[in-house]
Design a protein around this motif. Structure first.
Motif, PDB file in Angstrom:
ATOM      1  N   PRO A  69      12.158  -9.517  -7.495  1.00 36.91           N
ATOM      2  CA  PRO A  69      11.489 -10.769  -7.882  1.00 36.91           C
ATOM      3  C   PRO A  69      10.072 -10.558  -8.407  1.00 36.91           C
ATOM      4  O   PRO A  69       9.445  -9.522  -8.118  1.00 36.91           O
ATOM      5  CB  PRO A  69      11.438 -11.570  -6.578  1.00 36.91           C
ATOM      6  N   PHE A  70       9.586 -11.526  -9.146  1.00 35.01           N
ATOM      7  CA  PHE A  70       8.189 -11.571  -9.583  1.00 35.01           C
ATOM      8  C   PHE A  70       7.321 -11.417  -8.333  1.00 35.01           C
ATOM      9  O   PHE A  70       7.571 -12.070  -7.320  1.00 35.01           O
ATOM     10  CB  PHE A  70       7.930 -12.931 -10.242  1.00 35.01           C
ATOM     11  N   GLY A  71       6.330 -10.551  -8.387  1.00 35.77           N
ATOM     12  CA  GLY A  71       5.497 -10.354  -7.191  1.00 35.77           C
ATOM     13  C   GLY A  71       5.832  -9.079  -6.449  1.00 35.77           C
ATOM     14  O   GLY A  71       5.151  -8.723  -5.495  1.00 35.77           O
ATOM     15  N   VAL A  72       6.888  -8.384  -6.866  1.00 36.30           N
ATOM     16  CA  VAL A  72       7.176  -7.067  -6.276  1.00 36.30           C
ATOM     17  C   VAL A  72       6.708  -6.000  -7.266  1.00 36.30           C
ATOM     18  O   VAL A  72       7.095  -6.011  -8.435  1.00 36.30           O
ATOM     19  CB  VAL A  72       8.685  -6.882  -5.979  1.00 36.30           C
ATOM     20  N   ASP A  73       5.845  -5.101  -6.812  1.00 38.45           N
ATOM     21  CA  ASP A  73       5.326  -4.005  -7.633  1.00 38.45           C
ATOM     22  C   ASP A  73       6.412  -2.925  -7.711  1.00 38.45           C
ATOM     23  O   ASP A  73       6.773  -2.323  -6.692  1.00 38.45           O
ATOM     24  CB  ASP A  73       4.056  -3.489  -6.941  1.00 38.45           C
ATOM     25  N   GLU A  74       6.922  -2.681  -8.910  1.00 43.64           N
ATOM     26  CA  GLU A  74       8.027  -1.723  -9.046  1.00 43.64           C
ATOM     27  C   GLU A  74       7.611  -0.290  -8.712  1.00 43.64           C
ATOM     28  O   GLU A  74       8.478   0.566  -8.524  1.00 43.64           O
ATOM     29  CB  GLU A  74       8.641  -1.788 -10.449  1.00 43.64           C
ATOM     30  N   PHE A  75       6.312   0.004  -8.612  1.00 42.14           N
ATOM     31  CA  PHE A  75       5.908   1.340  -8.139  1.00 42.14           C
ATOM     32  C   PHE A  75       6.345   1.549  -6.685  1.00 42.14           C
ATOM     33  O   PHE A  75       6.579   2.671  -6.260  1.00 42.14           O
ATOM     34  CB  PHE A  75       4.394   1.545  -8.256  1.00 42.14           C
ATOM     35  N   HIS A  76       6.431   0.445  -5.906  1.00 38.53           N
ATOM     36  CA  HIS A  76       6.918   0.559  -4.526  1.00 38.53           C
ATOM     37  C   HIS A  76       8.408   0.921  -4.542  1.00 38.53           C
ATOM     38  O   HIS A  76       8.875   1.674  -3.696  1.00 38.53           O
ATOM     39  CB  HIS A  76       6.727  -0.756  -3.773  1.00 38.53           C
ATOM     40  N   VAL A  77       9.130   0.351  -5.492  1.00 32.34           N
ATOM     41  CA  VAL A  77      10.558   0.676  -5.622  1.00 32.34           C
ATOM     42  C   VAL A  77      10.699   2.143  -6.043  1.00 32.34           C
ATOM     43  O   VAL A  77      11.487   2.902  -5.469  1.00 32.34           O
ATOM     44  CB  VAL A  77      11.242  -0.242  -6.665  1.00 32.34           C
ATOM     45  N   ALA A  78       9.900   2.555  -7.029  1.00 32.41           N
ATOM     46  CA  ALA A  78       9.965   3.943  -7.509  1.00 32.41           C
ATOM     47  C   ALA A  78       9.653   4.910  -6.374  1.00 32.41           C
ATOM     48  O   ALA A  78      10.306   5.954  -6.237  1.00 32.41           O
ATOM     49  CB  ALA A  78       8.986   4.140  -8.667  1.00 32.41           C
ATOM     50  N   GLY A  79       8.672   4.552  -5.517  1.00 35.30           N
ATOM     51  CA  GLY A  79       8.336   5.390  -4.363  1.00 35.30           C
ATOM     52  C   GLY A  79       9.554   5.570  -3.457  1.00 35.30           C
ATOM     53  O   GLY A  79       9.871   6.682  -3.031  1.00 35.30           O
ATOM     54  N   GLY A  80      10.250   4.463  -3.202  1.00 32.15           N
ATOM     55  CA  GLY A  80      11.461   4.529  -2.379  1.00 32.15           C
ATOM     56  C   GLY A  80      12.527   5.403  -3.023  1.00 32.15           C
ATOM     57  O   GLY A  80      13.188   6.202  -2.356  1.00 32.15           O
ATOM     58  N   LEU A  81      12.684   5.278  -4.322  1.00 30.95           N
ATOM     59  CA  LEU A  81      13.708   6.056  -5.026  1.00 30.95           C
ATOM     60  C   LEU A  81      13.395   7.551  -4.958  1.00 30.95           C
ATOM     61  O   LEU A  81      14.284   8.378  -4.839  1.00 30.95           O
ATOM     62  CB  LEU A  81      13.802   5.639  -6.503  1.00 30.95           C
ATOM     63  N   ARG A  82      12.099   7.914  -5.061  1.00 31.81           N
ATOM     64  CA  ARG A  82      11.763   9.348  -5.060  1.00 31.81           C
ATOM     65  C   ARG A  82      11.467   9.869  -3.647  1.00 31.81           C
ATOM     66  O   ARG A  82      11.293  11.077  -3.455  1.00 31.81           O
ATOM     67  CB  ARG A  82      10.613   9.636  -6.022  1.00 31.81           C
ATOM     68  N   GLY A  83      11.362   8.950  -2.676  1.00 32.47           N
ATOM     69  CA  GLY A  83      11.143   9.379  -1.294  1.00 32.47           C
ATOM     70  C   GLY A  83       9.722   9.811  -1.011  1.00 32.47           C
ATOM     71  O   GLY A  83       9.447  10.459  -0.005  1.00 32.47           O
ATOM     72  N   ALA A  84       8.784   9.441  -1.860  1.00 28.27           N
ATOM     73  CA  ALA A  84       7.361   9.780  -1.683  1.00 28.27           C
ATOM     74  C   ALA A  84       6.558   8.875  -2.599  1.00 28.27           C
ATOM     75  O   ALA A  84       7.078   8.405  -3.619  1.00 28.27           O
ATOM     76  CB  ALA A  84       7.128  11.241  -2.049  1.00 28.27           C
ATOM     77  N   PRO A  85       5.269   8.626  -2.252  1.00 26.90           N
ATOM     78  CA  PRO A  85       4.491   7.695  -3.089  1.00 26.90           C
ATOM     79  C   PRO A  85       4.311   8.200  -4.518  1.00 26.90           C
ATOM     80  O   PRO A  85       4.189   9.402  -4.739  1.00 26.90           O
ATOM     81  CB  PRO A  85       3.124   7.643  -2.392  1.00 26.90           C
ATOM     82  N   VAL A  86       4.297   7.262  -5.453  1.00 25.56           N
ATOM     83  CA  VAL A  86       3.914   7.594  -6.837  1.00 25.56           C
ATOM     84  C   VAL A  86       2.391   7.732  -6.845  1.00 25.56           C
ATOM     85  O   VAL A  86       1.694   6.877  -6.285  1.00 25.56           O
ATOM     86  CB  VAL A  86       4.347   6.469  -7.805  1.00 25.56           C
ATOM     87  N   LYS A  87       1.879   8.785  -7.460  1.00 27.26           N
ATOM     88  CA  LYS A  87       0.417   8.975  -7.505  1.00 27.26           C
ATOM     89  C   LYS A  87      -0.152   8.289  -8.739  1.00 27.26           C
ATOM     90  O   LYS A  87       0.312   8.520  -9.860  1.00 27.26           O
ATOM     91  CB  LYS A  87       0.092  10.465  -7.532  1.00 27.26           C
ATOM     92  N   LEU A  88      -1.162   7.447  -8.496  1.00 30.34           N
ATOM     93  CA  LEU A  88      -1.749   6.664  -9.586  1.00 30.34           C
ATOM     94  C   LEU A  88      -3.225   7.006  -9.773  1.00 30.34           C
ATOM     95  O   LEU A  88      -3.918   7.325  -8.805  1.00 30.34           O
ATOM     96  CB  LEU A  88      -1.649   5.167  -9.270  1.00 30.34           C
ATOM     97  N   VAL A  89      -3.687   6.919 -11.025  1.00 31.03           N
ATOM     98  CA  VAL A  89      -5.127   7.034 -11.314  1.00 31.03           C
ATOM     99  C   VAL A  89      -5.589   5.749 -12.010  1.00 31.03           C
ATOM    100  O   VAL A  89      -4.788   5.044 -12.634  1.00 31.03           O
ATOM    101  CB  VAL A  89      -5.460   8.220 -12.257  1.00 31.03           C
ATOM    102  N   LYS A  90      -6.885   5.491 -11.914  1.00 26.96           N
ATOM    103  CA  LYS A  90      -7.456   4.337 -12.619  1.00 26.96           C
ATOM    104  C   LYS A  90      -7.459   4.618 -14.111  1.00 26.96           C
ATOM    105  O   LYS A  90      -7.674   5.760 -14.531  1.00 26.96           O
ATOM    106  CB  LYS A  90      -8.912   4.134 -12.188  1.00 26.96           C
ATOM    107  N   CYS A  91      -7.272   3.584 -14.902  1.00 29.24           N
ATOM    108  CA  CYS A  91      -7.417   3.745 -16.349  1.00 29.24           C
ATOM    109  C   CYS A  91      -8.903   3.828 -16.699  1.00 29.24           C
ATOM    110  O   CYS A  91      -9.767   3.509 -15.878  1.00 29.24           O
ATOM    111  CB  CYS A  91      -6.746   2.579 -17.063  1.00 29.24           C
ATOM    112  N   GLU A  92      -9.195   4.227 -17.943  1.00 25.08           N
ATOM    113  CA  GLU A  92     -10.586   4.432 -18.371  1.00 25.08           C
ATOM    114  C   GLU A  92     -11.248   3.123 -18.804  1.00 25.08           C
ATOM    115  O   GLU A  92     -12.433   2.924 -18.588  1.00 25.08           O
ATOM    116  CB  GLU A  92     -10.628   5.408 -19.562  1.00 25.08           C
TER     117      GLU A  92
END
Ligand SMILES: Cc1cc2nc3c(=O)[nH]c(=O)nc-3n(C[C@H](O)[C@H](O)[C@H](O)COP(=O)(O)O)c2cc1C
Ligand SMILES: [Mn+2]
Length: 448
Positions: free
Chosen positions: A207-230
């Motif tokens: 649903p709207f309001g779910v960050d798909e990076f959380h889903v991706a983390g679950g799929l890969r079994g570890a957090p996705v690493k993110l950096v700030k944009c410039e």
């Protein structure tokens, strides 16, 4: 799991699922022709190492051309894909912020920004121009600040201009409209060349309001690493090959299309939002990734199959607890036709399944419900159920007009469709008349 796209490519190469193409190819049609062929022959992903007019660049194509490749991306077998996907999609592991990452190795700002230097690919015969077709777009909801990750094609318009085909029935499109209501643009990062879990996770029907990076983390079994944009207040995967930062221009629209779409037909020219690019960061020797969309099966189909099957399975199960199998069919573009096998305990419950699924608006135009002894993956078995267990005047439901996210060229109005369902289950209490014939002892025949 895989640290980044390059780690995944090595894994594929060890399994002979990545082919390096050293002969020079033109980004206009020739790369797409290779992807079309590998999709048709169930071949490997393709890494083009010599691109006409783009010295030093490599282009990856067909990374998800087959189901086998999608399964490899999740580290599961093809047979287990739906079952594993259903569990992994619900795991949800939040992303982790890191200070920097490989994607910061090169940074173009201001006058350095030049999209013409990226080897963007023209895919199908009548496409209006080159498109970025598999960038993961990251945006934040103007109301809540919650991220969304999804894939939307972008047409090359100028040195720092791209279209962004994100209609209102997709979350990013809705966010663009919300920002416009405030007289603002929406900041959007587009990550090209990321590890498979991010791409597969971006297709989850959450649903709207779910960050798909959380889903991706679950799929890969570890957090996705993110950096700030410039230049924008958005985060992107630290190990992306390329991140394009930009902001939509409020109220501005541009003609976008024709473009060869997932139904296997061309979409007409549409009015798309426009993105002004504010920075491009990338790795040294970046790998540019493209994906083909067209007649099924392409990676635009394989990537949606399990996301769709999962939501259909879950919704059908709310109506009938004993859902035995679900298949969205290739001829139905993995979107338009679902076959659901149930064990029914009430004469009419297949009809409720039909109504529930058609009302989801996810693109379904046809739902066929069969009994549990029918193999939903076998078109012959499904047709056999239709031809021996179903009477059209009694068992077909036609719904005249519903909102539906679809590019089906037969619809009367955009995003609107009629829909139908077929109850091909046998009547309860009369099972003997419909029973499949069996010859005893077939499994004991050893000479064949
Ligand atoms: C290769 C590929 C290309 C896609 N291109 C588009 C596109 O151009 N426009 C679009 O609205 N959806 C496109 N999609 C589908 C969306 O990314 C998908 O429906 C996604 O789940 C939407 O996310 P949301 O639920 O957060 O809106 C594409 C999907 C794939 C796999
Ligand atoms: Mn979303």
């Amino acid at each position: 799991m895989f640290e980044d796209l390059r780690g995944y490519l090595s894994y594929l190469e060890e399994r002979e699922q990545l082919l390096r193409v050293s002969e020079e190819v033109d980004p206009k049609y020739e790369i797409a022709a290779g992807i079309r062929k590998t999709s048709d022959v169930c071949g490997p992903a393709l890494l083009f190492e010599s691109i006409k007019g783009f010295a030093g660049w490599r282009v990856l194509g067909g990374l998800f051309a087959t189901r086998k490749l999608v399964a490899l991306g999740l580290g599961v077998s093809e047979e287990q894909l739906l079952e594993r996907y259903l569990t992994l999609e619900e795991k949800r592991i939040p992303p982790e912020m890191v200070q920097t990452g490989p994607v910061k190795e090169i940074c173009w700002r201001g006058d350095e920004i030049d999209l013409f230097r990226l080897p963007m690919v023209t895919h199908s015969e009548k496409d209006v121009g080159p498109y970025i077709t598999i960038g993961a777009q990251i945006g934040k909801d103007p109301d809540t600040g919650i991220r969304n990750v999804s894939i939307h094609r972008m047409l090359l318009l100028g040195k720092d201009r791209l279209s962004l085909w994100a209609p209102a029935d997709h979350h990013l499109g809705r966010m663009i409209l919300k920002a416009e209501e405030r007289g603002r643009g929406l900041e959007v990062a587009t990550a090209v060349g990321v590890e498979p879990a991010i791409i597969i996770g971006s297709q989850a029907k959450v649903p709207f309001g779910v960050d798909e990076f959380h889903v991706a983390g679950g799929l890969r079994g570890a957090p996705v690493k993110l950096v700030k944009c410039e230049t924008i207040d958005v985060e992107a995967p630290a190990a992306s090959e390329i991140v394009i930062e930009g902001v939509t221009l409020p109220g501005e629209r541009v003609a976008d299309g024709p473009y060869g779409e997932y139904p296997g037909t061309y979409s007409e020219s549409k009015q798309s939002p426009v993105l002004k690019v504010t920075a491009i960061t990338m790795r040294q020797n970046p790998i540019y990734q493209t994906a083909l969309t067209g007649l099924p099966v392409t990676e635009n189909h394989t990537l949606i199959e399990y996301a769709n099957a999962a939501v259909i399975y879950r919704e059908a199960k709310k109506i009938v607890p004993e859902v035995k199998a679900v298949h969205v069919t290739p001829g139905g573009t993995f979107r338009h036709h679902a076959v659901v096998a149930i064990k029914k305990r009430h004469e009419e419950e297949a009809r409720n399944v039909i109504l529930a699924l058609l009302s989801l608006g996810i693109g379904l135009k046809q739902v066929t419900v069969v009994d549990e002894d029918i193999d939903v993956y076998d078109p012959v078995d499904v047709e056999w159920a239709l031809s021996t267990r179903m009477q059209p005047d009694r068992d077909i439901i036609i719904i005249p007009r519903i909102a539906c996210s679809t590019l089906d060229p037969s619809v009367p109005k955009p995003r609107t469709t009629a829909a139908w369902g077929v109850d091909a289950t046998m009547p309860m209490g009369e099972r003997e008349r419909f029973e499949k014939i069996k010859v005893p002892g077939v499994e004991k025949v050893k000479y064949l």
